[in-house]
Design an enzyme around this catalytic site. Structure first.
Site, PDB file in Angstrom:
ATOM      1  N   HIS A   1      -7.939  -5.689  -0.925  1.00  0.00           N
ATOM      2  CA  HIS A   1      -6.194  -4.808  -0.362  1.00  0.00           C
ATOM      3  C   HIS A   1      -6.618  -5.049   0.975  1.00  0.00           C
ATOM      4  O   HIS A   1      -5.404  -5.168   1.510  1.00  0.00           O
ATOM      5  CB  HIS A   1      -6.515  -3.193   0.039  1.00  0.00           C
TER       6      HIS A   1
ATOM      7  N   SER B   1       0.835  -1.356  -0.042  1.00  0.00           N
ATOM      8  CA  SER B   1      -0.207  -0.192  -0.052  1.00  0.00           C
ATOM      9  C   SER B   1       0.547   1.035  -0.261  1.00  0.00           C
ATOM     10  O   SER B   1       1.855   1.187  -0.689  1.00  0.00           O
ATOM     11  CB  SER B   1      -1.112   0.376   1.601  1.00  0.00           C
TER      12      SER B   1
END
Length: 690
Positions: free
Chosen positions: A663, A545
């Site tokens: 995610h 990320s």
């Protein structure tokens, strides 16, 4: 081994003039996942990845050991409502944690088991909140990793679903009114009511009455405000006070309002400003003693707790109860009042190591500390809403799976309340906290984990994040343990941009200061090399990320310093990042390419735009997730294509593109497979024999 040729990827002649700077974007066609050219390229990348990985040794050893270490399971801290406790637990063979309730006698019952709902493992429980009496449960579920939560209501006594789904509830808090007849929540506007491309934004606060249609929900707050705002909402235990907070995206500041619901109605609360247009974060807690407690970093970047009368909530009336500490960062607190001398428990981190102190509730005087199991990380401190003398908190460290500890303020003792249910053999490791100097002389801390007695240079993974005020603290990790057990070292750098040293530390690594984060990582690598822990040809870096941006910048800025890179779910095209996923909510952290000065610093470090032909880049593995609605995988796709085209050395550039995950949360088996691939790749390219 013989290297497979890279899949062909056309380079388009796209050059835009942005604020007087020509910006090339040859792989923009990869931004469209439905384009047949993109689909073909991804299929070819999948074949290349499979061929390259099949030739690497050690994957099965890593896979089996990670799976074994994850059989520890997990357990969550209890939430008390009425006479019930609510908590999560994952047993050794479960793919996801299950939500349970327990009655006063201790009898447990599963309320929500994701695998019972969906045996494929694609359904995840994103959030849950029981009402104040423990009779109803609001819970949020998403499928396939997209995090697009739908909200449901359950009757706790029967386990029956009584309402839902309510869609567009991603990241929604739920604040129940007493009696369980209504709650406040946050929901996005329908896509038909917002401009194209802004469907992920435009949140509003609503009041929903149980048993009625959502069409009748009352709009409470958010009309006419910033489109990227996130809202928090909470109701005091007695139902009298409502607080609403608003922050622009992920900005480290919030506006705050309160309403007295006894003087106005729940569907038309008269909100009073507590804080507006102030560069600080503040949260309120209405105590059982009638006082208002204020948790804030206003004029205190490491945090402080103030107290005031609820009728006078403005900052001018705040009185310091727990002042800012010059070294530790305030993280949490709880009030225990069923005592002759009520106390406040205060959670701190000192260079990311957790501790809890005990203070007199009236004066703030420190009167003791809470015994903890070791030097590790403490989760949220919880208490019973109706008060008491007990508190619960999570604890983990590098070799301890999550546990829940119970503190008794009457005896001053901490005891184990619940342990992760699996029994695993955890290898012995040695953890050392070291300090080093970054390029500008700033002292940065780093945890280095190795086998006890390990000496000499060894294959090492350097991990970092450095953003959004998030701290890198010790915790149980099957991947770290498997790597160290195999003979490697694992280093976790507490870079600027994180929260390890408070809000000033965060801001020293955001916006125009972002290069400090990359410099901190390079300096960490150089320290590991200078102290003999590793060498450049044995050093790998890993991040995901915002940490993917970190390692993407590292490999383009200092390709000579690293042998291998694992870059997961990364942001890499920093010129166009705001156009995809939740990117527009992060321009308060990174800046916006629409503004000339901010474009300049974004373009200067944007990894995609800093790939240069003729450079020998480290071996690089991009791992991305097709259903990721936070960070679009196009960042990795475009940069992978650019690196494959530019690579002058013989180290591979590979893409692992996983479908039906996103995610965040994922099934344990998916976690195992991903971690095994990542460690196998890093081991091969840093010389770790498995």
């Amino acid at each position: 081994m013989t290297r497979q040729p890279y899949p062909p990827a056309s380079r388009d002649d796209i050059v835009e003039n942005l604020h007087g700077t020509p910006v090339s974007d040859p792989y923009r066609w990869l931004e469209d996942p439905d384009d047949p050219a993109t689909e073909g390229w991804l299929a070819a990348q999948e074949k290349l990845f499979a061929a390259e990985m099949s030739a690497l040794p050690g994957r099965e050893a890593f896979r089996s050991r990670i799976a074994e270490l994850l059989r520890s399971g997990s357990v969550g801290a209890p939430v008390w409502r009425g006479n019930r406790a609510f908590f999560t637990r994952r047993t050794p063979d479960q793919e996801h944690a299950v939500l349970y309730t327990a009655d006063p006698g201790g009898a447990e019952r599963a309320l929500f088991d994701p695998m019972a709902i969906d045996p494929t493992g694609l359904t995840t429980l994103d959030a849950w909140q029981p009402d104040k009496e423990g009779r109803l449960l609001a819970y949020q579920v998403s499928v396939g990793g997209d995090e697009e939560s739908s909200l449901y209501l359950m009757d706790v006594a029967t386990g029956e679903r009584i309402e839902g789904p309510i869609d567009r509830c991603r990241y929604s808090p739920v604040a129940w009114l007493p009696g369980g007849e209504a709650f406040y929540y946050v929901r996005r506007l329908p896509s038909t009511e917002v401009p194209e491309g802004e469907e992920q934004f435009h949140r509003r606060v609503y009041l929903h009455r149980v048993g009625t249609s959502t069409e009748d929900d009352v709009l409470i707050f958010g009309e006419g405000m910033e489109k990227t705002n996130y809202y928090g909402v909470a109701v005091s235990r007695d139902g009298r006070r409502l607080q609403i907070s608003a922050s622009r995206g992920t900005a480290p500041r919030n506006d705050l309002w309160v309403a007295d619901l006894s003087a106005s109605t729940p569907d038309s609360p008269e909100l009073t400003v507590v804080q507006e247009g102030v560069d600080a974060q503040t949260a309120l807690h209405f105590g059982r003693d009638g006082l208002l407690y204020v948790f804030t970093d206003r004029d205190a970047p490491r945090g402080r707790i103030c107290v005031t009368d609820p009728s006078e909530p403005l900052a001018e009336q705040w009185r310091d109860l727990i002042p800012q500490d010059p070294e530790a960062v305030l993280t949490d607190y709880a009030i225990l009042d069923d005592l002759d001398r009520p106390v406040m428990l205060v959670g701190w981190t000192r260079h990311a190591i957790s501790e809890i102190t005990v203070h007199d509730l009236a004066t703030g005087e420190r009167v003791g500390e809470v015994p903890t199991p070791g030097l590790g990380t403490i989760g949220g401190i919880t208490e019973r809403p109706e008060g008491g003398h007990e508190a619960w908190f999570g604890y983990t460290d590098n070799t301890t799976p999550p546990t829940i500890q119970r503190y008794d303020a009457r005896t001053g003792e901490t005891t184990l309340w619940a342990a992760s249910p699996g029994v695993v053999e955890v290898p012995a490791v040695h953890t050392e906290q070291v300090a080093y100097r970054s390029a500008d002389g700033t002292e940065v801390h780093m945890l280095v984990i190795s086998k006890p007695g390990a000496e000499g240079p060894r294959p090492t993974i350097l991990y970092g994040y450095g953003g959004f005020g998030l701290s890198m603290s010790p915790g149980y990790s099957a991947s770290i343990l498997a790597w160290v057990e195999a003979g490697g070292a694992y280093a976790i750098a507490q870079l600027r941009g994180g929260g390890e040293e408070g809000e000033e530390w965060h801001r020293a690594g955001m916006l125009a200061n972002k290069q400090n984060v990359f410099d901190d990582l390079h300096a960490a690598a150089e320290h590991l090399i200078a102290t003999g822990i590793t060498t450049p040809d044995r050093l790998g870096i890993s991040g995901g990320s915002n940490g993917g941006l970190l390692v993407g910048a590292a490999l383009t800025q200092r390709p000579d310093l690293y042998a291998a890179v694992v870059c997961s779910a990364p942001l890499l095209d920093m010129v166009r990042y705001e156009l995809f996923g939740l990117g527009a909510t992060w321009n308060v952290e990174y800046g916006s390419a629409e503004k000339p000065d901010e474009f300049a610093w974004l373009h200067a470090y944007s990894p995609y735009h800093n790939v240069r032909e003729g450079v020998s880049y480290p071996a690089t593995l991009f791992t991305v997730f097709q259903s990721d609605t936070r960070v679009h995988p196009l960042h990795a796709w475009k940069t992978c294509a650019a690196l494959q085209h530019a690579q002058a050395g013989d180290r591979p550039i590979l893409l692992r593109n996983e479908t039906e995950v996103g995610h965040g949360a994922r099934a344990v088996s998916r976690t195992v497979e991903l971690a095994a691939d990542q460690l196998t790749f890093l081991a091969h390219h840093t010389g770790l024999a498995v």
